[in-house]
Design an enzyme around this catalytic site. Structure first.
Site, PDB file in Angstrom:
ATOM      1  N   GLU A  55     -11.875  -7.395 -16.135  1.00 37.88           N
ATOM      2  CA  GLU A  55     -11.954  -6.447 -15.006  1.00 37.88           C
ATOM      3  C   GLU A  55     -12.942  -6.952 -13.949  1.00 37.88           C
ATOM      4  OE1 GLU A  55     -14.884  -3.545 -13.740  1.00 37.88           O
ATOM      5  OE2 GLU A  55     -14.275  -2.789 -15.713  1.00 37.88           O
ATOM      6  N   GLU A 130     -19.591 -13.788 -15.268  1.00 39.54           N
ATOM      7  CA  GLU A 130     -19.323 -12.361 -15.466  1.00 39.54           C
ATOM      8  C   GLU A 130     -19.371 -11.956 -16.941  1.00 39.54           C
ATOM      9  OE1 GLU A 130     -19.082 -10.150 -12.972  1.00 39.54           O
ATOM     10  OE2 GLU A 130     -19.534 -11.859 -11.674  1.00 39.54           O
TER      11      GLU A 130
END
Length: 960
Positions: A55, A130
């Site tokens: 995401e 991330e």
């Protein structure tokens, strides 16, 4: 399919894209705050957090928009009213919203390109940044894990409540994907490989596994054409097997125990959480869904709730609450006792079931049922979702059924279900639910979350030893490779986007923006000698009334008691009603009566502020007389005689404040730092901050010896506050209904005192305490603050543009991207107070250094006209966020009290819209001088703070 949904004043249409297999739901309304969302069914296959990391990652550059962070570029330079992405237990959602037609399509374009064509296949560094990576700068350095999601989840796993709710699904659904943590368990996240990461995207991010939402007054045919031609037409329909299986019921109740860390100086006694959790049917049963939401309130949601009352009276926990999670295939009803002991688990189990059986046999108070249904119905019809656009909430509600191949409108059309549920007023409707789905339901678990001293250190040592052993196992060549990877990631992070990459992101022009701010209607009136601030706004037959009592005369020693009073009023008995009856009356006839302490700063001076004790209330216009009657009863006739009840309220207040401290540490640290130099900040610290928490904790610890003092001070502060000479009222209601308010308002004044009040001096002395606030958290919240007016500088609208620039460029890159924190933010207020703060940050000193070096970045700031336009648009989008009617009334009143005029707002907007590169550079001196004042506060991991003890003046154990 096309059908009208009168409950949301919209027409719903369902489409299927024949070529790609995509599904699309359109809700046509007259709402100009348009929403687009694309959702994928993403059941996790382990607890590496793969869906969550993905995401984050797809928004780090794509085919058409190859810059490293198009998400940030959109946040900088679009008129979005919502821009985010969300990972659930079984789905991942990418929503945007905007009121500007061109901007809406731009946002949709970037998001669709991100999910279908992300740069993750070209750049492994995206996963490293991330998700997680090994960090090693030199051979002799300690090997570490770093990554944004890794640190975000370390923060999540620092909160016992978050641990509790993350583990519940694991206990109930051991044979389904729900047994895994889709957000990621920090112990497991480093098991995720690059190949798994790419394969998951290939498998699940296909239109055939997607659910697209469009909502609002946009041009449907144009939007469908765009989505088809630009994206869906490029795909062929495939079979994607993401069906989530049903977990079979258990033969007996399951029991699971997990531990959470507390700091070394905290006591382990009364720190456990006990929860009973029930799997309740399926999310595709709309009536049951609605009924259990209401049942949660009946059993656990109010002072009159019988299960909450039974557990508290049995001494099982100091805070009792429930939840009904309907975001999963088999919804979960949960009963929680907080701040108890593991040894009480059997008694907890017994009290829950004996109470439920008693209710089935003897019935639930019909007044309580009526109150709970009314309160729920009021919220449904009000449809005020705060900062969340309506279309987003409706998209999320539709996914509760659509994700599982059922009608996506079933949870939006609630009238029929509500009418059936209202038969509970004359039948045993809820008693039967309790019997069927709770008492006789073996698909349940008892989850114990208990504290353990030293666990945080154990986990740190385990990670350290694991990494050390791994490093020791590596050859010279492998170490060189790790160092090279670290350097390559740093190069990737530090390399600026090219002009071509930045210009690929669509951008509006400044002439797309209104030159003037929205004018919030406010008419100053007077009734019975009291100033009334009337916001004449269409409110759909609802009236919002705020009674604001000035508290400048309350002495320093009573300010914390005023904070306590805001928790107590409405939750204890009055002369006319016992506290259960009062709760029912409020819920039957109103939309709520609440109390809080507030302080409004003079717009240009934090030393001049206006403290208020506020009664906030709402009701249907036809119930105005009853709303006023109940408000008057609470103000005039509250009794502080029920010692047991007062103790319960103090214990619950302490519990709720603990949750805020653990989950909103950035706000807590920034406010605490502000209290070192700001009289306004000092006042807020006494009434709502760490000082207030310590006050409440002391009352709980010494309740028996202090009870007479507590009762006396509550009575004193109440009698000093409720005085007609320190009252102004704010009312938000349609002009046609103002007279109804006027007539009802008279009665509230009849018995109010009218003595003179005089301001007291709080004796504030500015002191840079520079504290380290110790908790068992695995991460930090680092804040630095000061007041630029105290240094001789004036407020400028350009400061809001600077806030956008440093939050989304400098701090984003330094603290989040390079530092691995989940976030960082800045704030500049008209009164001069400013702050920088980090969120779920693995660092401490390094982040303070980032703040201190910011003036160099600002003095060398360069931006062409396009880049400046982007920052200006992003700034305006935050200022122009849509407001509900009640929020408009609140803001108009706040402006009035603070002395902020429409001309001030226009001037600020003009300064924002005309900001140039040179204006930003000129602010470097201000930031430099602010940082040299060296006012900071850090809340976080006790070991990390103690390792940096030399930079603090004081170390404070928060929970000891």
């Amino acid at each position: 399919m096309e059908k009208e949904i009168k409950e949301i004043k919209g027409v719903c249409r369902l489409f299927s894209h024949e070529k790609s297999g995509a599904r699309l739901m359109h809700i046509q309304t007259d709402d100009d705050n348009k929403v687009f969302s694309i959702t994928f069914r993403t059941p996790p296959t382990d607890s590496t957090g793969l869906p969550h990391i993905l995401e984050h990652s797809v928004l780090c550059g794509s085919r058409k928009f190859p810059s490293k962070d198009p998400f940030v570029e959109l946040a900088k330079g679009s008129l979005n009213t919502f821009l985010n992405a969300m990972t659930f237990s079984d789905k991942t959602m990418y929503p945007i919203a905007s009121r500007n037609d061109k901007d809406f399509v731009n946002l949709m374009d970037v998001y669709l390109d991100a999910v279908f064509y992300p740069n993750i296949y070209k750049k492994k560094e995206i996963l490293m940044q991330e998700g997680w990576h090994y960090e090693l700068n030199n051979k002799e350095d300690e090997l570490k894990y770093k990554g944004v999601v890794y640190n975000e989840m370390k923060g999540a796993f620092s909160s016992p409540e978050q641990i509790l709710f993350r583990k519940i699904q694991e206990t109930l659904f051991p044979n389904t994907p729900y047994r895994h943590d889709s957000g990621g368990d920090p112990e497991v996240i480093p098991d995720l490989t690059y190949d798994q990461f790419k394969d998951y995207h290939r498998q699940y991010y296909h239109p055939a596994n997607s659910y697209i939402h469009l909502y609002g007054d946009g041009d449907l045919s144009e939007h469908l054409k765009f989505i088809d031609e630009q994206y869906l037409s490029a795909f062929e329909k495939i079979e994607v097997n993401t069906q989530i299986p049903i977990q079979g019921a258990f033969d007996e109740q399951q029991e699971v125990t997990v531990e959470y860390p507390i700091s070394t100086n905290e006591k382990e006694d009364e720190k456990a959480f006990l929860s009973l959790n029930f799997a309740v049917s399926q999310s595709t049963n709309p009536e049951l869904h609605l009924a259990f939401d209401i049942l949660n309130n009946i059993l656990l949601g109010s002072p009159a709730a019988p299960l909450k009352k039974a557990l508290l009276e049995a001494g099982l926990g100091k805070d009792v609450f429930g939840s009904f999670d309907y975001t999963v295939l088999q919804p979960v009803f949960t009963v929680v006792s907080k701040n108890t002991n593991e040894s009480e688990k059997s008694r907890f189990n017994d009290v829950v079931f004996s109470t439920l059986k008693y209710l089935v046999k003897n019935g639930i108070d019909k007044k309580l049922i009526e109150a709970s249904i009314n309160a729920y119905e009021f919220r449904l019809r009000e449809a005020d979702f705060g900062r969340y656009p309506k279309g987003l909430i409706y998209a999320m509600k539709s996914m509760e059924s659509w994700l599982h191949d059922a009608d996506p409108t079933m949870h939006l059309s609630y009238e029929d279900s509500l009418e059936t549920i209202k038969t509970a007023l004359t039948t045993n409707y809820f008693e039967q639910l309790i019997d069927d789905y709770l008492v006789n339901n073996l698909h349940r678990s008892l989850l114990i979350v208990k504290p353990k001293k030293g666990l945080a250190k154990e986990i740190e040592d385990e990670v350290y030893n694991k990494l050390k052993a791994y490093k020791d196992s590596l050859s010279e060549g492998q170490l060189e490779e790790l160092i090279a990877q670290t350097k390559e990631l740093q190069r990737f992070q530090e390399q600026p986007n090219t002009q071509e990459e930045l210009e690929a992101i669509p951008l509006l022009a400044l002439n797309d923006i209104d030159k003037e701010p929205e004018k919030l209607p406010l008419v100053e009136k007077e009734e019975q000698g009291i100033k009334i601030l009337h916001s004449p706004i269409f409110t759909n037959e609802i009236v919002y009334i705020n009674l604001l009592f000035d508290t400048k005369h309350i002495s320093k020693d009573l300010i914390p008691y005023m904070g306590l009073l805001s928790y107590v009023l409405g939750k204890v008995s009055t002369e006319k009603y016992n506290y259960e009856q009062l709760s029912n009356e409020v819920n039957i006839y109103t939309g709520g009566i609440y109390f809080n302490t507030e302080a409004y700063s003079q717009m240009d001076n934090d030393e001049q502020f206006y403290p208020k004790f506020t009664l906030k209330s709402a009701a249907l216009v036809k119930q105005l007389p009853k709303l006023i009657e109940l408000s008057k009863e609470i103000i005039e006739n509250t009794l502080f005689t029920e010692e047991k009840r007062l103790k319960e309220i103090i214990q619950e207040a302490k519990s709720r404040l603990e949750s805020v401290i653990l989950n909103e540490g950035h706000v807590v640290a920034a406010k605490r730092a502000t209290s070192y130099f700001s009289p306004l900040g000092y006042y807020q610290e006494l009434s709502t901050g760490i000082s207030f928490y310590k006050f409440i904790a002391d009352l709980e610890d010494n309740f028996n010896s202090m009870i007479e003092e507590i009762k006396g001070n509550l009575e004193r502060v109440k009698s000093q506050i409720f005085n007609k000479n320190n009252l102004i009222a704010s009312v938000t209601v349609d002009e046609k209904d103002y007279n109804a308010f006027k007539d009802a308002f008279k009665s509230i004044l009849s018995n109010l005192k009218d003595g003179n009040i005089e301001k007291v001096n709080l004796g504030f002395e500015p002191t840079a305490l520079n504290e380290g606030l110790l908790t068992s958290s695995k991460i930090q919240y680092v804040a630095k603050a000061y007041n630029f007016r105290k240094l001789g500088f004036e407020y400028k609208g350009q400061m809001q543009v600077l806030k956008t620039i440093v939050s989304l460029d400098y701090l984003w890159k330094k603290v989040r991207v390079s530092g691995g924190a989940y976030g960082a933010m800045a704030g500049f207020s008209r009164n001069g107070n400013m702050y920088f703060a980090s969120y779920r940050d693995p660092n401490l000193k390094e982040t303070l250094e980032v703040y201190d070096e910011m003036n160099n970045y600002i003095s060398q700031f360069e931006a062409d006209e396009r880049e400046m336009t982007k920052y200006i648009i992003g700034t305006i989008s935050k200022i122009d966020a849509p407001l509900s009617p009640s929020a408009k009334g609140d803001r108009a009143a706040a402006y009035y009290i603070s002395g902020l005029t429409y001309e001030d707002l226009k001037n600020e907007r003009t300064e924002i819209l005309s900001t140039k590169e040179a204006d930003i550079k000129a602010l470097a001196e201000i930031v430099d001088k602010l940082m040299k004042e060296n006012n900071y506060c850090v809340l976080g991991n006790e070991n990390k703070i103690k390792q940096n003890e030399e930079i603090f003046n004081n170390l404070v154990d928060i929970f000891n």
